[in-house]
Design a protein around this motif. Structure first.
Motif, PDB file in Angstrom:
ATOM      1  N   TYR A   1     -32.862  36.220  -9.659  1.00 31.76           N
ATOM      2  CA  TYR A   1     -31.446  35.978  -9.887  1.00 31.76           C
ATOM      3  C   TYR A   1     -31.082  34.601  -9.107  1.00 31.76           C
ATOM      4  O   TYR A   1     -30.273  33.616  -9.735  1.00 31.76           O
ATOM      5  N   TYR A   2     -31.568  34.535  -7.863  1.00 31.08           N
ATOM      6  CA  TYR A   2     -31.395  33.375  -7.071  1.00 31.08           C
ATOM      7  C   TYR A   2     -32.309  32.219  -6.987  1.00 31.08           C
ATOM      8  O   TYR A   2     -32.227  31.083  -6.444  1.00 31.08           O
ATOM      9  N   GLY A   3     -33.427  32.518  -7.815  1.00 31.74           N
ATOM     10  CA  GLY A   3     -34.705  31.541  -7.606  1.00 31.74           C
ATOM     11  C   GLY A   3     -35.296  31.393  -6.498  1.00 31.74           C
ATOM     12  O   GLY A   3     -35.751  30.250  -6.278  1.00 31.74           O
ATOM     13  N   ILE A   4     -35.524  32.577  -5.678  1.00 27.54           N
ATOM     14  CA  ILE A   4     -36.067  32.298  -4.516  1.00 27.54           C
ATOM     15  C   ILE A   4     -37.678  32.729  -4.791  1.00 27.54           C
ATOM     16  O   ILE A   4     -38.011  33.678  -5.510  1.00 27.54           O
TER      17      ILE A   4
ATOM     18  N   VAL B   1     -34.323  44.108  -4.755  1.00 28.19           N
ATOM     19  CA  VAL B   1     -33.996  45.118  -5.813  1.00 28.19           C
ATOM     20  C   VAL B   1     -33.465  44.389  -7.108  1.00 28.19           C
ATOM     21  O   VAL B   1     -33.172  43.343  -6.975  1.00 28.19           O
ATOM     22  N   GLU B   2     -33.144  45.151  -8.171  1.00 28.08           N
ATOM     23  CA  GLU B   2     -32.639  44.654  -9.302  1.00 28.08           C
ATOM     24  C   GLU B   2     -31.178  44.518  -9.172  1.00 28.08           C
ATOM     25  O   GLU B   2     -30.381  45.310  -8.586  1.00 28.08           O
ATOM     26  N   ILE B   3     -30.379  43.297  -9.702  1.00 26.23           N
ATOM     27  CA  ILE B   3     -29.222  43.024  -9.554  1.00 26.23           C
ATOM     28  C   ILE B   3     -28.185  43.899 -10.077  1.00 26.23           C
ATOM     29  O   ILE B   3     -27.096  44.299  -9.472  1.00 26.23           O
ATOM     30  N   THR B   4     -28.573  44.420 -11.221  1.00 27.05           N
ATOM     31  CA  THR B   4     -27.226  45.143 -12.317  1.00 27.05           C
ATOM     32  C   THR B   4     -27.898  46.420 -12.357  1.00 27.05           C
ATOM     33  O   THR B   4     -27.184  47.075 -13.397  1.00 27.05           O
ATOM     34  N   ALA B   5     -28.669  47.039 -11.510  1.00 26.90           N
ATOM     35  CA  ALA B   5     -28.758  48.371 -11.663  1.00 26.90           C
ATOM     36  C   ALA B   5     -28.824  49.303 -10.331  1.00 26.90           C
ATOM     37  O   ALA B   5     -29.154  48.679  -9.304  1.00 26.90           O
ATOM     38  N   ASP B   6     -28.712  50.560 -10.359  1.00 24.29           N
ATOM     39  CA  ASP B   6     -29.213  51.275  -9.392  1.00 24.29           C
ATOM     40  C   ASP B   6     -30.587  51.433  -9.187  1.00 24.29           C
ATOM     41  O   ASP B   6     -31.348  51.595 -10.263  1.00 24.29           O
ATOM     42  N   ASN B   7     -30.953  51.237  -8.048  1.00 25.02           N
ATOM     43  CA  ASN B   7     -32.601  51.421  -7.704  1.00 25.02           C
ATOM     44  C   ASN B   7     -32.948  52.508  -7.046  1.00 25.02           C
ATOM     45  O   ASN B   7     -32.220  52.931  -5.951  1.00 25.02           O
TER      46      ASN B   7
ATOM     47  N   PHE C   1     -28.897  31.143  -2.025  1.00 26.54           N
ATOM     48  CA  PHE C   1     -27.884  32.224  -2.046  1.00 26.54           C
ATOM     49  C   PHE C   1     -26.435  31.248  -2.506  1.00 26.54           C
ATOM     50  O   PHE C   1     -25.507  31.856  -2.870  1.00 26.54           O
ATOM     51  N   THR C   2     -26.383  30.033  -2.087  1.00 27.26           N
ATOM     52  CA  THR C   2     -25.302  29.127  -2.097  1.00 27.26           C
ATOM     53  C   THR C   2     -25.466  27.840  -3.033  1.00 27.26           C
ATOM     54  O   THR C   2     -24.665  27.077  -2.947  1.00 27.26           O
ATOM     55  N   ALA C   3     -26.600  27.993  -3.694  1.00 22.16           N
ATOM     56  CA  ALA C   3     -27.119  26.705  -4.625  1.00 22.16           C
ATOM     57  C   ALA C   3     -26.552  26.906  -5.960  1.00 22.16           C
ATOM     58  O   ALA C   3     -26.062  27.998  -6.569  1.00 22.16           O
ATOM     59  N   GLY C   4     -26.078  25.708  -6.596  1.00 22.04           N
ATOM     60  CA  GLY C   4     -25.400  25.733  -8.102  1.00 22.04           C
ATOM     61  C   GLY C   4     -24.148  26.443  -7.897  1.00 22.04           C
ATOM     62  O   GLY C   4     -23.180  26.317  -7.308  1.00 22.04           O
ATOM     63  N   GLU C   5     -24.132  27.649  -8.829  1.00 19.83           N
ATOM     64  CA  GLU C   5     -22.956  28.242  -9.073  1.00 19.83           C
ATOM     65  C   GLU C   5     -22.777  29.375  -8.294  1.00 19.83           C
ATOM     66  O   GLU C   5     -21.965  30.196  -8.236  1.00 19.83           O
ATOM     67  N   HIS C   6     -23.849  29.749  -7.533  1.00 13.95           N
ATOM     68  CA  HIS C   6     -23.783  30.784  -6.509  1.00 13.95           C
ATOM     69  C   HIS C   6     -22.957  30.562  -5.463  1.00 13.95           C
ATOM     70  O   HIS C   6     -23.009  29.644  -4.681  1.00 13.95           O
ATOM     71  N   VAL C   7     -22.070  31.727  -5.029  1.00 13.34           N
ATOM     72  CA  VAL C   7     -21.029  31.509  -4.120  1.00 13.34           C
ATOM     73  C   VAL C   7     -21.272  32.825  -2.987  1.00 13.34           C
ATOM     74  O   VAL C   7     -21.609  33.726  -3.352  1.00 13.34           O
TER      75      VAL C   7
ATOM     76  N   VAL D   1     -22.119  37.012  -3.816  1.00 16.87           N
ATOM     77  CA  VAL D   1     -21.636  37.282  -5.083  1.00 16.87           C
ATOM     78  C   VAL D   1     -22.651  37.412  -6.021  1.00 16.87           C
ATOM     79  O   VAL D   1     -23.188  36.146  -6.364  1.00 16.87           O
ATOM     80  N   ALA D   2     -23.166  38.419  -6.423  1.00 16.00           N
ATOM     81  CA  ALA D   2     -24.085  38.501  -7.600  1.00 16.00           C
ATOM     82  C   ALA D   2     -23.646  39.257  -9.039  1.00 16.00           C
ATOM     83  O   ALA D   2     -23.100  40.463  -8.338  1.00 16.00           O
ATOM     84  N   ASP D   3     -23.836  38.782 -10.170  1.00 17.55           N
ATOM     85  CA  ASP D   3     -23.120  39.390 -11.142  1.00 17.55           C
ATOM     86  C   ASP D   3     -21.500  39.987 -10.981  1.00 17.55           C
ATOM     87  O   ASP D   3     -21.297  41.009 -11.646  1.00 17.55           O
ATOM     88  N   GLY D   4     -20.978  39.059 -10.269  1.00 22.91           N
ATOM     89  CA  GLY D   4     -19.509  39.395  -9.984  1.00 22.91           C
ATOM     90  C   GLY D   4     -19.237  40.135  -8.937  1.00 22.91           C
ATOM     91  O   GLY D   4     -18.109  40.736  -8.698  1.00 22.91           O
TER      92      GLY D   4
END
Length: 304
Positions: free
Chosen positions: A7-10, A19-25, A168-174, A199-202
């Protein structure tokens, strides 16, 4: 579904659970794994301080009598679903068991009833002891409880990762500031503080150090039963043969005996009986767990 690093391109290995950003792991924060972890510091030490002071305060309310019971139960009513980590499964957590308030009531009832004797003699004194004796408290609820109690050290670790990884703070990441409930180990009270989280996926994201989350608990009720509890029962019933050999009843046969079936009631009953014989089964079990974990870590290092 993207993992945190995707998600962050690390790129490369990271010191947090990816872990996956948009799911329970299906990983769970384990308080005993934190206690036995080698770091990262100072976050591990801070997390242990939080978990220890929290349970110390709750159990002190048990020991100090009815005048303190309202406070003790109230301390267990301040848990909310810790979805910031994306760990566990929501249907198994607080909401899946009727809510955090109900879970707190389970724990308090057990502490002031079934296991009060263990509390008073200091056998039950760590957060990771609860799943061994409290019905309904397994890896999911333990993870939720632990995450909320050590939320502030986790947030401080997250801040360190944000500082270490500019992605974590590059581009649109805040990173945004949120007001969150945390356990204050100095005041021994629940507190509210402002915490900056990515903030990831809102939604806010809380990072967990590698080694702090596992698919199963190091100290589970079943593992305690299969090892320390049944081993003590074997010694209780052991007899010497004519040749001086100690003969033990196989564990599979013990499980069929009245009063020795699998369950937390058996764990509690045998633990009390062992204590009366001046044996601390929790201490024995923790030594066993630590040795097994050390061996697994050594095997992993050798394989690498």
């Amino acid at each position: 579904m993207p993992a945190i690093t995707d998600y962050y391109g690390i790129s490369g290995a990271v010191p947090f659970v990816d872990v996956e950003i948009t799911a329970d792991n299906r990983l769970y924060v384990d308080p005993h794994a934190i206690r036995l972890s080698k770091g990262p510091q100072p976050f591990a030490a801070e997390a242990v301080e939080c978990s220890d002071t929290f349970l110390q305060e709750v159990t002190a309310c048990v020991i100090n009598g009815p005048a303190f019971h309202r406070r003790g139960e109230d301390l267990l009513q301040h848990f909310v679903e810790p979805w910031e980590t994306r760990l566990g499964m929501s249907e198994e957590g607080f909401h899946g068991h009727g809510g955090a308030a109900i879970v707190g009531q389970w724990i308090w009832k057990t502490l002031t009833d079934d296991v009060e004797a263990l509390v008073r003699v200091g056998v039950l004194r760590q957060l990771e002891d609860l799943p061994l004796f409290v019905d309904g408290i397994d890896r999911d609820i333990t993870s939720d409880l632990t995450t909320r109690i050590v939320f502030h050290p986790l947030a401080r670790f997250t801040a360190a990762m944000v500082a270490a990884y500019p992605e974590f703070t590059a581009g649109e990441h805040v990173v945004k500031v949120f007001r969150k409930q945390v356990w204050n180990p100095e005041l021994r009270e629940w507190d509210e503080v402002e915490i900056a989280l990515p903030v990831a996926d809102g939604k806010p994201l809380l990072l967990v150090p590698k080694g702090w989350a596992r698919p199963t608990l190091l100290m589970s009720a079943g593992r305690f039963y299969e090892t320390s509890v049944l081993s003590f029962a074997q010694l209780e019933q052991a007899v010497l043969s004519s040749r001086g050999k100690l003969l033990k009843t196989p564990k599979d046969e013990l499980k069929k005996q009245a009063g020795l079936g699998r369950g937390r009631a058996t764990n509690l009953r045998v633990t009390k009986r062992a204590f009366d014989s001046e044996q601390d089964l929790l201490a024995v079990f923790k030594s066993f767990v630590a040795s097994r974990l050390k061996r697994a870590d050594s095997d992993g290092e050798a394989a690498a």
